[in-house]
Scaffold this active site. Structure first.
Site, PDB file in Angstrom:
ATOM      1  N   HIS A 174      -7.758   0.603   9.810  1.00 11.17           N
ATOM      2  CA  HIS A 174      -7.017   0.038   8.882  1.00 11.17           C
ATOM      3  C   HIS A 174      -7.390  -1.177   8.467  1.00 11.17           C
ATOM      4  O   HIS A 174      -8.009  -2.018   8.982  1.00 11.17           O
ATOM      5  CB  HIS A 174      -5.825   0.015   9.118  1.00 11.17           C
ATOM      6  CG  HIS A 174      -4.922  -0.582   8.128  1.00 11.17           C
ATOM      7  ND1 HIS A 174      -4.311   0.422   6.853  1.00 11.17           N
ATOM      8  CD2 HIS A 174      -4.638  -1.832   7.893  1.00 11.17           C
ATOM      9  CE1 HIS A 174      -3.492  -0.552   5.938  1.00 11.17           C
ATOM     10  NE2 HIS A 174      -3.293  -1.864   6.621  1.00 11.17           N
ATOM     11  N   GLN A 180       0.774  -1.571   0.249  1.00  9.32           N
ATOM     12  CA  GLN A 180       0.109   0.206   0.326  1.00  9.32           C
ATOM     13  C   GLN A 180       0.733   0.999   0.153  1.00  9.32           C
ATOM     14  O   GLN A 180       1.360   1.398   1.165  1.00  9.32           O
ATOM     15  CB  GLN A 180      -0.864   0.129   1.713  1.00  9.32           C
ATOM     16  CG  GLN A 180      -2.067   0.919   1.444  1.00  9.32           C
ATOM     17  CD  GLN A 180      -3.130   1.048   2.340  1.00  9.32           C
ATOM     18  OE1 GLN A 180      -3.154   0.327   3.073  1.00  9.32           O
ATOM     19  NE2 GLN A 180      -3.054   2.520   2.655  1.00  9.32           N
ATOM     20  N   ASP A 203      -1.561  -7.530   4.504  1.00 12.45           N
ATOM     21  CA  ASP A 203      -1.479  -5.735   4.863  1.00 12.45           C
ATOM     22  C   ASP A 203      -0.432  -5.429   4.175  1.00 12.45           C
ATOM     23  O   ASP A 203       0.179  -5.349   3.876  1.00 12.45           O
ATOM     24  CB  ASP A 203      -1.475  -5.883   6.455  1.00 12.45           C
ATOM     25  CG  ASP A 203      -1.618  -4.699   6.838  1.00 12.45           C
ATOM     26  OD1 ASP A 203      -1.660  -3.721   6.117  1.00 12.45           O
ATOM     27  OD2 ASP A 203      -1.438  -4.656   8.163  1.00 12.45           O
TER      28      ASP A 203
END
Length: 230
Positions: free
Chosen positions: A169, A89, A184
């Site tokens: 998150h 990310q 993640d």
């Protein structure tokens, strides 16, 4: 994570299902609420389940744990199958979209896509990329960014301003090659949480969710949604 910043998505099945529909996913799988972690409430979730998304608060306790976990895995190693689709990310607040991509990409064989699906195109084009390359590819993928922005405004609560700091998150929990993986984009690699199966994925994923909650017993801002066969 300086650079691009998106509006955060809600952990709301209506929002996520509409978002995926706009990206060309046929609704033969739908996100549903997980109302609680005990067996009685889990029994209300339609089966089979192929992914769980957890929304949780990034707290000091969690960040300490995350650093320790990363160092432990780097020193001890872990088995991760090459079949896992994982991306980093690099866009602030894009964790909801990245969680959805992780959920769909690792269950692609179960999914049906509409003709010309934006999501199918993204997955096919990024299949042989590294996690970092996939992150950069998403940064420039306007069709997904615009759809994300539209969906961020469709939640039950008003979307925060683009500059507001958000401490919630999303992560995805998926079954790949007999193991449960936590995906993640803030972490350097997938986390292998041990053996699982299509039949036990929901219960096994919820056990991981419970550990997140146990680490922050004073926090209430946890929310899980499951990707179930419609």
């Amino acid at each position: 994570m300086e650079g691009q910043r998106w509006l955060p998505l809600e952990a709301n099945p209506e929002v996520t299902n509409q978002f995926l529909k706009q990206l060309g996913l046929h609704p033969n799988w739908q996100f549903v609420d997980v109302y609680g972690m005990d067996p009685e409430l889990l029994s209300m979730v339609p089966r089979p389940v192929c992914a769980v998304l957890l929304l949780f608060p990034i707290t000091e306790k969690y960040e300490v744990f995350r650093t320790e976990e990363e160092e432990k895995i780097k020193s001890q190693g872990q088995d991760v199958t090459s079949s896992v689709y994982f991306m980093k990310q690099t866009i602030s607040n894009a964790c909801g979209t990245i969680g959805l991509i992780h959920a769909i990409a690792n269950n692609k064989d179960k999914m049906h896509f509409e003709s010309g699906s934006t999501l199918k195109k993204f997955l096919e084009e990024s299949v042989s990329m590294s996690p970092e390359e996939r992150a950069r590819y998403l940064e420039n993928y306007d069709a997904i960014r615009v759809t994300h922005e539209t969906s961020a405004h469709e939640g039950q609560t008003e979307a925060p301003s683009i500059d507001e700091k958000v401490d919630l998150h999303f992560i995805a929990l998926v079954h790949v090659d007999g193991h449960l993986y936590e995906l993640d984009g803030r972490k350097p690699f997938p986390i292998n949480h041990g053996e699982t199966s299509d039949e036990t994925l929901l219960e096994d994923a919820i056990e991981v969710c419970k550990k997140f909650m146990e680490r922050d017993p004073d926090e209430l801002r946890f929310n899980a949604i499951a990707l179930s066969a419609a």
